[in-house]
Design a protein around this motif. Structure first.
Motif, PDB file in Angstrom:
ATOM      1  N   LEU A 164     -87.502  47.664 -28.798  1.00 52.24           N
ATOM      2  CA  LEU A 164     -86.508  47.784 -27.730  1.00 52.24           C
ATOM      3  C   LEU A 164     -85.645  46.528 -27.630  1.00 52.24           C
ATOM      4  N   SER A 192     -93.752  49.529 -27.817  1.00 49.33           N
ATOM      5  CA  SER A 192     -92.320  49.728 -28.052  1.00 49.33           C
ATOM      6  C   SER A 192     -91.479  48.471 -27.858  1.00 49.33           C
ATOM      7  N   CYS A 250     -91.789  55.461 -24.876  1.00 51.51           N
ATOM      8  CA  CYS A 250     -91.983  54.995 -23.493  1.00 51.51           C
ATOM      9  C   CYS A 250     -92.005  56.158 -22.500  1.00 51.51           C
ATOM     10  N   PHE A 272     -84.829  52.170 -32.276  1.00 48.02           N
ATOM     11  CA  PHE A 272     -84.604  52.055 -30.837  1.00 48.02           C
ATOM     12  C   PHE A 272     -84.874  53.393 -30.146  1.00 48.02           C
ATOM     13  N   LEU A 317     -87.800  54.064 -27.397  1.00 46.78           N
ATOM     14  CA  LEU A 317     -87.459  54.558 -26.064  1.00 46.78           C
ATOM     15  C   LEU A 317     -88.152  55.887 -25.797  1.00 46.78           C
TER      16      LEU A 317
END
Length: 140
Positions: free
Chosen positions: A23, A19, A79, A72, A76
């Protein structure tokens, strides 16, 4: 750090590494598009006509901001996702974005560094598929 992700919701190292580019790049590019300023590095990544097109076209900027925002959010979300949960959305997004980037490289819209990023997206999608499939969901 937790390399494999676990049901406690702790982030996995692999997920964070997959990611990380989005990010960092997504918020920066989102703001760049919103303020309609070309990047001083743009000539390394996109064809001149593509850069000029986005600068003068509101609908292109609208789609660009939606793309960067969603990249994005997906990064996120990955994660914080659990490996035991279905991850087809993340894998499908990476495969679709990677394929579209490569197609745009072939068509001369973006240059080699971005074309390579398309390959990276496909590769990380396959890695994500492999590591996600290594944990069985209870009840299956």
């Amino acid at each position: 750090g937790n390399l494999h992700g676990d049901p406690s919701g702790q982030m996995g190292v692999a997920e964070v590494l997959i990611s990380l580019p989005w990010l960092i790049l997504a918020p920066l590019n989102f703001i760049k598009v919103l303020i309609n300023k070309p990047s001083p590095m743009a000539h390394y990544f996109v064809a001149k006509k593509s850069e000029e097109c986005q600068k003068t076209c509101e609908i292109a900027r609208m789609w660009a901001t939606m793309f960067w925002a969603l990249q994005f959010i997906l990064a996120l979300g990955l994660c914080f996702s659990q490996r035991s949960a279905p991850r087809w959305m993340f894998v499908a997004a990476k495969m679709a974005v990677g394929t579209l980037i490569i197609a745009n490289f072939v068509n001369g819209v973006v240059l080699l560094p971005i074309g390579l990023a398309g390959g990276y997206e496909i590769a990380t999608g396959l890695i994500l598929l492999a590591i996600s499939g290594s944990h069985k969901v209870k009840g299956n």
